[in-house]
Scaffold this motif. Structure first.
Motif, PDB file in Angstrom:
ATOM      1  N   ALA A 285     -19.112   7.987 -20.532  1.00 57.92           N
ATOM      2  CA  ALA A 285     -19.505   8.593 -19.259  1.00 57.92           C
ATOM      3  C   ALA A 285     -18.282   8.891 -18.403  1.00 57.92           C
ATOM      4  CB  ALA A 285     -20.467   7.666 -18.516  1.00 57.92           C
ATOM      5  N   THR A 286     -17.270   8.023 -18.484  1.00 59.63           N
ATOM      6  CA  THR A 286     -16.046   8.256 -17.707  1.00 59.63           C
ATOM      7  C   THR A 286     -15.360   9.542 -18.148  1.00 59.63           C
ATOM      8  OG1 THR A 286     -14.929   6.754 -19.254  1.00 59.63           O
ATOM      9  CG2 THR A 286     -15.597   5.840 -17.133  1.00 59.63           C
ATOM     10  N   GLU A 287     -15.331   9.803 -19.452  1.00 66.67           N
ATOM     11  CA  GLU A 287     -14.739  11.040 -19.972  1.00 66.67           C
ATOM     12  C   GLU A 287     -15.519  12.261 -19.483  1.00 66.67           C
ATOM     13  OE1 GLU A 287     -13.230  10.792 -24.290  1.00 66.67           O
ATOM     14  OE2 GLU A 287     -14.905   9.388 -24.231  1.00 66.67           O
ATOM     15  N   ALA A 288     -16.839  12.155 -19.567  1.00 67.03           N
ATOM     16  CA  ALA A 288     -17.686  13.269 -19.131  1.00 67.03           C
ATOM     17  C   ALA A 288     -17.477  13.564 -17.653  1.00 67.03           C
ATOM     18  CB  ALA A 288     -19.150  12.941 -19.410  1.00 67.03           C
ATOM     19  N   ASP A 289     -17.331  12.520 -16.854  1.00 65.04           N
ATOM     20  CA  ASP A 289     -17.127  12.687 -15.410  1.00 65.04           C
ATOM     21  C   ASP A 289     -15.802  13.388 -15.117  1.00 65.04           C
ATOM     22  OD1 ASP A 289     -19.528  11.535 -14.710  1.00 65.04           O
ATOM     23  OD2 ASP A 289     -18.702   9.530 -14.419  1.00 65.04           O
ATOM     24  N   GLN A 319     -24.429   5.700 -20.646  1.00 68.42           N
ATOM     25  CA  GLN A 319     -22.999   5.421 -20.549  1.00 68.42           C
ATOM     26  C   GLN A 319     -22.207   6.045 -21.694  1.00 68.42           C
ATOM     27  OE1 GLN A 319     -21.536   3.933 -17.775  1.00 68.42           O
ATOM     28  NE2 GLN A 319     -23.647   4.404 -17.141  1.00 68.42           N
ATOM     29  N   SER A 320     -22.899   6.604 -22.661  1.00 73.37           N
ATOM     30  CA  SER A 320     -22.225   7.304 -23.750  1.00 73.37           C
ATOM     31  C   SER A 320     -23.188   8.336 -24.337  1.00 73.37           C
ATOM     32  CB  SER A 320     -21.775   6.332 -24.850  1.00 73.37           C
ATOM     33  OG  SER A 320     -22.892   5.697 -25.443  1.00 73.37           O
ATOM     34  N   GLY A 321     -22.642   9.289 -25.070  1.00 72.23           N
ATOM     35  CA  GLY A 321     -23.477  10.344 -25.648  1.00 72.23           C
ATOM     36  C   GLY A 321     -22.737  11.103 -26.718  1.00 72.23           C
ATOM     37  N   HIS A 322     -23.389  12.136 -27.272  1.00 73.79           N
ATOM     38  CA  HIS A 322     -22.790  12.913 -28.352  1.00 73.79           C
ATOM     39  C   HIS A 322     -22.035  14.135 -27.832  1.00 73.79           C
ATOM     40  CE1 HIS A 322     -24.833  10.463 -31.267  1.00 73.79           C
ATOM     41  NE2 HIS A 322     -26.008  10.726 -30.731  1.00 73.79           N
ATOM     42  N   ASP A 323     -22.416  14.641 -26.659  1.00 74.03           N
ATOM     43  CA  ASP A 323     -21.765  15.839 -26.148  1.00 74.03           C
ATOM     44  C   ASP A 323     -21.849  15.865 -24.623  1.00 74.03           C
ATOM     45  OD1 ASP A 323     -24.412  16.372 -25.702  1.00 74.03           O
ATOM     46  OD2 ASP A 323     -24.527  18.121 -26.995  1.00 74.03           O
ATOM     47  N   VAL A 324     -21.243  16.879 -24.046  1.00 75.60           N
ATOM     48  CA  VAL A 324     -21.211  17.054 -22.598  1.00 75.60           C
ATOM     49  C   VAL A 324     -21.830  18.403 -22.269  1.00 75.60           C
ATOM     50  CG1 VAL A 324     -19.743  17.227 -20.554  1.00 75.60           C
ATOM     51  CG2 VAL A 324     -19.118  15.654 -22.396  1.00 75.60           C
ATOM     52  N   SER A 395      -6.338  10.046 -21.503  1.00 79.06           N
ATOM     53  CA  SER A 395      -6.403   9.511 -20.137  1.00 79.06           C
ATOM     54  C   SER A 395      -7.793   9.668 -19.527  1.00 79.06           C
ATOM     55  CB  SER A 395      -5.364  10.196 -19.246  1.00 79.06           C
ATOM     56  OG  SER A 395      -5.645  11.580 -19.138  1.00 79.06           O
ATOM     57  N   PHE A 396      -8.619  10.566 -20.083  1.00 76.17           N
ATOM     58  CA  PHE A 396      -9.974  10.760 -19.550  1.00 76.17           C
ATOM     59  C   PHE A 396     -10.781   9.466 -19.617  1.00 76.17           C
ATOM     60  CE2 PHE A 396     -10.754  15.605 -20.249  1.00 76.17           C
ATOM     61  CZ  PHE A 396      -9.511  15.885 -19.699  1.00 76.17           C
ATOM     62  N   GLN A 397     -10.490   8.645 -20.634  1.00 81.29           N
ATOM     63  CA  GLN A 397     -11.291   7.442 -20.848  1.00 81.29           C
ATOM     64  C   GLN A 397     -11.117   6.411 -19.744  1.00 81.29           C
ATOM     65  OE1 GLN A 397     -10.641   5.832 -24.765  1.00 81.29           O
ATOM     66  NE2 GLN A 397     -10.836   7.833 -25.769  1.00 81.29           N
ATOM     67  N   HIS A 398     -10.087   6.580 -18.936  1.00 78.76           N
ATOM     68  CA  HIS A 398      -9.834   5.619 -17.874  1.00 78.76           C
ATOM     69  C   HIS A 398     -10.580   5.946 -16.597  1.00 78.76           C
ATOM     70  CE1 HIS A 398      -6.930   3.954 -20.552  1.00 78.76           C
ATOM     71  NE2 HIS A 398      -6.150   5.038 -20.510  1.00 78.76           N
ATOM     72  N   GLY A 399     -11.367   7.027 -16.641  1.00 81.37           N
ATOM     73  CA  GLY A 399     -12.214   7.357 -15.494  1.00 81.37           C
ATOM     74  C   GLY A 399     -11.468   8.089 -14.415  1.00 81.37           C
ATOM     75  N   GLY A 400     -11.982   7.965 -13.192  1.00 79.20           N
ATOM     76  CA  GLY A 400     -11.404   8.699 -12.075  1.00 79.20           C
ATOM     77  C   GLY A 400     -11.801  10.141 -12.170  1.00 79.20           C
TER      78      GLY A 400
END
Length: 540
Positions: A285-289, A319-324, A395-400
């Motif tokens: 979810a952090t990557e998607a955000d 909190q997780s998925g296959h695509d965005v 770095s996407f995995q760290h959110g923000g």
């Protein structure tokens, strides 16, 4: 309702015309009733009109009938008799329409019954008939049973022969009921009278309650064919048909497909095999955000005021998925035209686009009115969209991602990635096609596998970018939020209960011959007279 002189005259002249409301009548039973009626040469109408003399219904409430007919009030019925199935049964026995008696008429004075919920006894849970009416959260009380039923559903979907479609749907409906229950099932008696809890599903649950496992499910889990089908269909671009062909070739692993020269020219399959390892990893979810933040930032530069919404499972709080999946529109309808190509150019300059295919809008007004069929995979829409694979920096995995510092960091890291994007100039239509891009890469002795095997600081992720006109936005938002079964039930409910057609493009009233507008997501639910459910409550 008193019989008027016009109605009496019609009946005397053998001009009786019956319209049967299908709501609450099982499909097979309805078909049998219609056959019997036609056999007795009693006239049937496929739709409600001014020529109808009798409306036959399973409901015992007039207000509900009025709603099903999509009328404003009982005055719109004029001199039509609204009768129960008992009247039609008596007529069939007599071989002709019988005189309507008090016992045949639908009650006009009673309070409207609650159509959305039911319970057959005080110790049974109150469960709405339709999944789209229920609250279904991600965390529920019956994972053991749901997991078993979903394996049976998946197996039936993969077999895809004879009655497997209906079997798969039956298992899905049963699991959706279990997800919505506010307690853990400890006895089949708690659920055996609930709609959608079929005999097969109940047997599975009973066996799990008795021994902890269901032997049928355990056998499927160990089945070599099933394991191969699951493995092959996990590849982007591979459906059950392709997976079966691979099994027939004797392939036992994804590596067999990756090493074969006999692969489809479908761009999804070519890139899906090359980046299978990446695409198998759940998107966080952090990557998607973070990615949505970047898309929103670039869209706002191109078209201030545009609406950019992350949809799908992430909007339902997964909190997780296959695509965005990202839905884009603008309040000033028409301004969204041409936006997608410009957005892709900006994302490519930031080093975020790997490959993909742009689909033009195929929407026409008749999309809202023509017949459609629902499948297990839902119903396709006609929006302009880009379906592809993007590069998500580690770095996407760290959110923000909601502040400029994170965006600048992502942009800087992406620009340091020297691997080409292979998303040719969008000004050249031919170069933009996936086949043309692969040809261009081949001229440079490059393949998707070369990129996948390179030393890189990013992960390939599936992304869908959807553009929709603002007049269709709220329906599109509901459709792209899901879940798939929530959408399927919502559309079936619209069709069967209201005689309306619902798609991601809008809601069309068959009776009134017009589109029902929505100015908010809640309006979509209100237009269907069902309780509004928050996105996180639609996880059926």
């Amino acid at each position: 309702m008193a019989t008027s002189s016009r109605l009496t005259e019609k009946i005397v002249n053998n001009k009786t015309l019956i319209y049967i409301l299908s709501q609450r009548i099982q499909r097979r039973r309805l078909e049998d009733i219609k056959k019997a009626t036609k056999k007795k040469q009693i006239n049937l109408s496929d739709s409600f009109s001014s020529n109808v003399t009798h409306v036959v219904t399973e409901s015992d409430n007039m207000q509900q009938v009025i709603r099903w007919l999509d009328l404003d009030s009982d005055a719109d019925l004029h001199d039509v008799e609204v009768v129960t199935l008992t009247w039609l049964t008596d007529s069939l026995k007599a071989g002709k329409p019988v005189t309507v008696e008090a016992k045949h008429r639908v009650n006009q004075d009673s309070e409207e019954s609650v159509d959305e919920e039911h319970s057959s006894s005080s110790n049974e849970p109150v469960v709405a008939d339709w999944a789209c009416q229920r609250v279904t959260l991600l965390r529920h009380h019956n994972h053991q049973f749901v997991d078993a039923l979903e394996i049976l559903q998946k197996y039936a979907e993969m077999r895809d022969v004879n009655q497997d479609y209906s079997r798969a749907l039956a298992f899905r409906r049963a699991s959706c009921v279990l997800k919505s229950l506010p307690f853990t099932v400890t006895s089949v008696s708690q659920i055996e009278n609930i709609k959608d809890m079929g005999a097969h599903s109940l047997r599975v649950i009973q066996e799990i309650l008795n021994s902890g496992v269901c032997q049928e499910v355990e056998t499927i889990k160990k089945d070599d064919w099933f394991q191969k089908m699951k493995m092959f269909t996990s590849v982007f671009g591979v459906g059950p048909s392709t997976a079966k062909k691979w099994i027939e070739r004797g392939w036992t692993s994804v590596r067999d497909a990756q090493q074969s020269d006999n692969i489809s020219s479908d761009w999804r399959l070519i890139w899906g095999l090359a980046f299978h390892s990446d695409l198998m990893k759940p998107v966080l979810a952090t990557e998607a955000d973070v990615f949505t933040c970047i898309v929103r930032e670039e869209t706002d530069r191109l078209l201030p005021g545009a609406i950019v919404e992350l949809t799908g499972g992430f909007r339902r709080k997964k909190q997780s998925g296959h695509d965005v999946d990202i839905l884009i529109t603008h309040p000033d309808e028409g301004k969204e035209t041409g936006l997608l190509k410009q957005l892709l150019e900006r994302l490519e300059r930031r080093g975020l686009v790997l490959c993909g295919n742009l689909e033009k809008s195929t929407y026409t007004d008749d999309v809202l009115v023509r017949d459609f069929k629902l499948s297990m995979r839902g119903q396709l829409d006609h929006f302009e969209k880009w379906l592809g694979i993007c590069k998500f920096h580690n770095s996407f995995q760290h959110g923000g991602g909601k502040d400029s510092t994170t965006a600048e960091c992502v942009n800087r890291n992406a620009s340091e990635d020297r691997m080409p994007c292979f998303h040719a100039s969008l000004d050249d239509k031919d170069d933009y096609e996936p086949k043309a891009k692969l040809k261009k890469m081949a001229a440079e002795n490059l393949t998707p596998k070369h990129i996948a095997d390179s030393d890189r600081g990013w992960t390939a992720r599936r992304v869908d970018l959807i553009i929709c006109p603002f007049s269709q936005y709220w329906y599109a938002l509901v459709g792209w939020t899901g879940s798939k079964h929530f959408n399927r039930d919502l559309r079936l409910y619209a069709q069967r209960v209201h005689n309306m057609k619902l798609t991601s493009h809008g809601l069309y009233s068959q009776a009134k011959g017009k589109i029902i507008a929505a100015n908010s997501e809640k309006d979509v639910f209100d237009n269907l007279t069902i309780p509004y459910r928050e996105p996180y409550e639609r996880n059926c």
